[in-house]
Design an enzyme around this catalytic site. Structure first.
Site, mmCIF file in Angstrom:
data_model
loop_
_atom_site.group_PDB
_atom_site.id
_atom_site.type_symbol
_atom_site.label_atom_id
_atom_site.label_comp_id
_atom_site.label_asym_id
_atom_site.label_seq_id
_atom_site.Cartn_x
_atom_site.Cartn_y
_atom_site.Cartn_z
ATOM 1 N N LYS A 1 39.077 74.410 72.316
ATOM 2 C CA LYS A 1 37.626 74.357 72.501
ATOM 3 C C LYS A 1 36.879 75.473 71.756
ATOM 4 C CE LYS A 1 37.815 71.846 76.889
ATOM 5 N NZ LYS A 1 37.363 70.488 76.635
ATOM 6 N N PHE B 1 44.036 68.736 84.698
ATOM 7 C CA PHE B 1 43.519 68.028 83.516
ATOM 8 C C PHE B 1 43.961 68.792 82.278
ATOM 9 C CE2 PHE B 1 40.900 66.793 80.033
ATOM 10 C CZ PHE B 1 40.836 65.413 80.185
ATOM 11 N N ASP C 1 47.041 77.130 80.612
ATOM 12 C CA ASP C 1 46.122 76.313 79.811
ATOM 13 C C ASP C 1 44.725 76.909 79.973
ATOM 14 O OD1 ASP C 1 44.290 74.512 78.819
ATOM 15 O OD2 ASP C 1 45.289 72.729 79.590
HETATM 16 N N1 PLP Z 1 43.158 71.341 78.846
HETATM 17 C C1 PLP Z 1 42.046 71.596 79.549
HETATM 18 C C2 PLP Z 1 42.104 72.604 80.652
HETATM 19 C C3 PLP Z 1 40.851 70.941 79.257
HETATM 20 O O1 PLP Z 1 39.745 71.195 79.972
HETATM 21 C C4 PLP Z 1 40.837 70.004 78.198
HETATM 22 C C5 PLP Z 1 39.589 69.264 77.872
HETATM 23 O O2 PLP Z 1 38.669 69.154 78.640
HETATM 24 C C6 PLP Z 1 42.015 69.758 77.486
HETATM 25 C C7 PLP Z 1 43.149 70.445 77.839
HETATM 26 C C8 PLP Z 1 42.059 68.749 76.360
HETATM 27 O O3 PLP Z 1 41.358 69.205 75.254
HETATM 28 P P1 PLP Z 1 40.893 68.151 74.107
HETATM 29 O O4 PLP Z 1 39.831 67.303 74.703
HETATM 30 O O5 PLP Z 1 40.391 69.031 72.994
HETATM 31 O O6 PLP Z 1 42.113 67.377 73.731
#
Ligand code: PLP
Length: 363
Positions: free
Chosen positions: A245, A131, A216
């Site tokens: 975040k 994700f 990530d």
């Molecule tokens: N990458 C990871 C590992 C995430 O958990 C999330 C969101 O839950 C994202 C990317 C995407 O972030 P955003 O919702 O701020 O676009």
């Protein structure tokens, strides 16, 4: 009033009006302990006084300039974040998905300009169950049918491999591979912690093949697992961190791609940008976030409370839960009874004053 809101979420039946620390209050005055913490965006708690003070001070000075001009918060923020990551350059964006998109562009350009991959043939290896956000490119390499359905055609060039399987990663690399994009812990998939040694082995595989390892850490980073980065548990330093975040202190969206100059220098004026990325308000808050993480206090607290969480959650296995995975102050619990969806369990928790969120199906 809900009828004016697009149905891209199915929120639990609670309307929150106030938050402080780990606690939130709804519109009837009922208190809840917030175990979701906005998917780790509120790692420091709601309205942490240091973060609120930093935001107020900056609100009274300057909030947005665009990057057409300089602002006095951007350079110190980038310096502080680069230092915390042990890397050289920071490219600030806003949301997590934008950070991921930025890292993908960086990796492709690096592949063409530094590695010599034939133009428009770069491959990026991703993991099953990933994700990384909701943009069209990102959902295009999701392995979740629900995330993809109806949104094609998708961007080519992404190769999925099983998560946690270093042998599969090694086998998937070709001379066109520019990057391996990985979540050190798969949060949305249900707090899936890879087997010990996986990240370190992936690090070595990427190094040997001249492939960028992109971690990530948008959800796993900045204290959640009891260390600054989840990669720290295996003493792994990726080539690229993607952060988001909690970087914005739960106040503003703030994401960043962090790497050394020989990687991030491929981004030149005109090739990438964002109206809000690097704005002074977000940078001032981000600087305070970094200052708070520098003491190690929050990482230690997540580790200590995480051990307590692991003890109590572990006791549920065999008693309603089929498995529990805990990494720092972060837990995924699998509901044993297939007739009881995790969402139902979260609704029962809500009744008891605990905010939690189901991941896929039974977690
Ligand atoms: N990458 C990871 C590992 C995430 O958990 C999330 C969101 O839950 C994202 C990317 C995407 O972030 P955003 O919702 O701020 O676009």
């Amino acid at each position: 009033m809900e009828s004016f809101t697009a149905s891209n979420y199915a929120p639990f039946p609670v309307t929150l009006v106030h938050g402080e620390g780990a606690w939130v209050v709804d519109d009837t005055g009922r208190r809840y302990v917030d175990c979701l913490a906005a998917y780790s965006a509120v790692n420091f708690g709601h309205r942490h006084p240091r973060l609120v003070a930093a935001a107020h001070a900056q609100l009274d000075r300057l909030t947005l300039t665009s990057r057409a001009f300089g602002n006095d918060q951007l350079a110190p923020f980038c310096r502080d974040l680069a230092e915390m990551c042990g890397m050289e350059i920071v490219l600030p964006m806003n949301t997590g998905a934008e950070g991921v998109e930025t890292a993908l562009k960086v990796a492709r350009r690096w592949g063409y300009r530094r590695k010599g991959v034939p133009r428009d043939h770069a491959e990026i290896i991703v993991c099953d169950g990933n994700f990384h956000g909701r943009t069209t490119t990102i959902v295009g390499f999701s392995t979740d049918p629900e995330a993809r359905d109806g949104f094609g055609p998708f961007t080519p060039g992404f190769i999925p491999v099983p998560y946690g399987d270093a042998t599969a990663l090694r086998a998937a690399i070709t001379e066109r591979t520019v990057a391996f994009l990985v979540e050190p812990v798969q949060g949305e998939a249900g707090v899936i912690v890879p087997p010990p040694g996986y990240l370190a082995e992936a690090r070595e595989i990427c190094r040997a093949a001249n492939v960028l390892m992109i971690a990530d850490e948008i959800q796993s980073g900045l204290g959640r697992t009891g260390r600054t980065f989840a990669c720290d548990h295996e003493d792994v330093r990726p080539d690229v961190y993607i952060l988001g975040k909690a970087l914005g202190g739960g106040i503003v969206p703030l994401s960043a791609v962090v790497a050394d100059a020989d990687v991030l220098d491929v981004i030149t004026p005109g090739s990438h940008g964002s109206t809000f990325g690097g704005n002074p308000l977000a940078c001032a808050i981000g600087r305070e976030v970094i200052a708070m993480l520098r003491t190690g206090e929050f990482q230690d607290r997540a580790a200590v409370l995480g051990r307590r969480l692991a003890e109590s959650v572990g006791g549920l296995v065999g008693d309603g839960a089929s498995a529990a995975r805990v990494h720092g102050l972060w837990a995924g619990i699998d509901v044993a009874d297939p007739a009881v969806p995790a969402r139902d369990v979260c609704e029962m928790l809500l009744e008891r004053g605990v905010l939690a969120k189901d991941a896929h199906g039974q977690t």
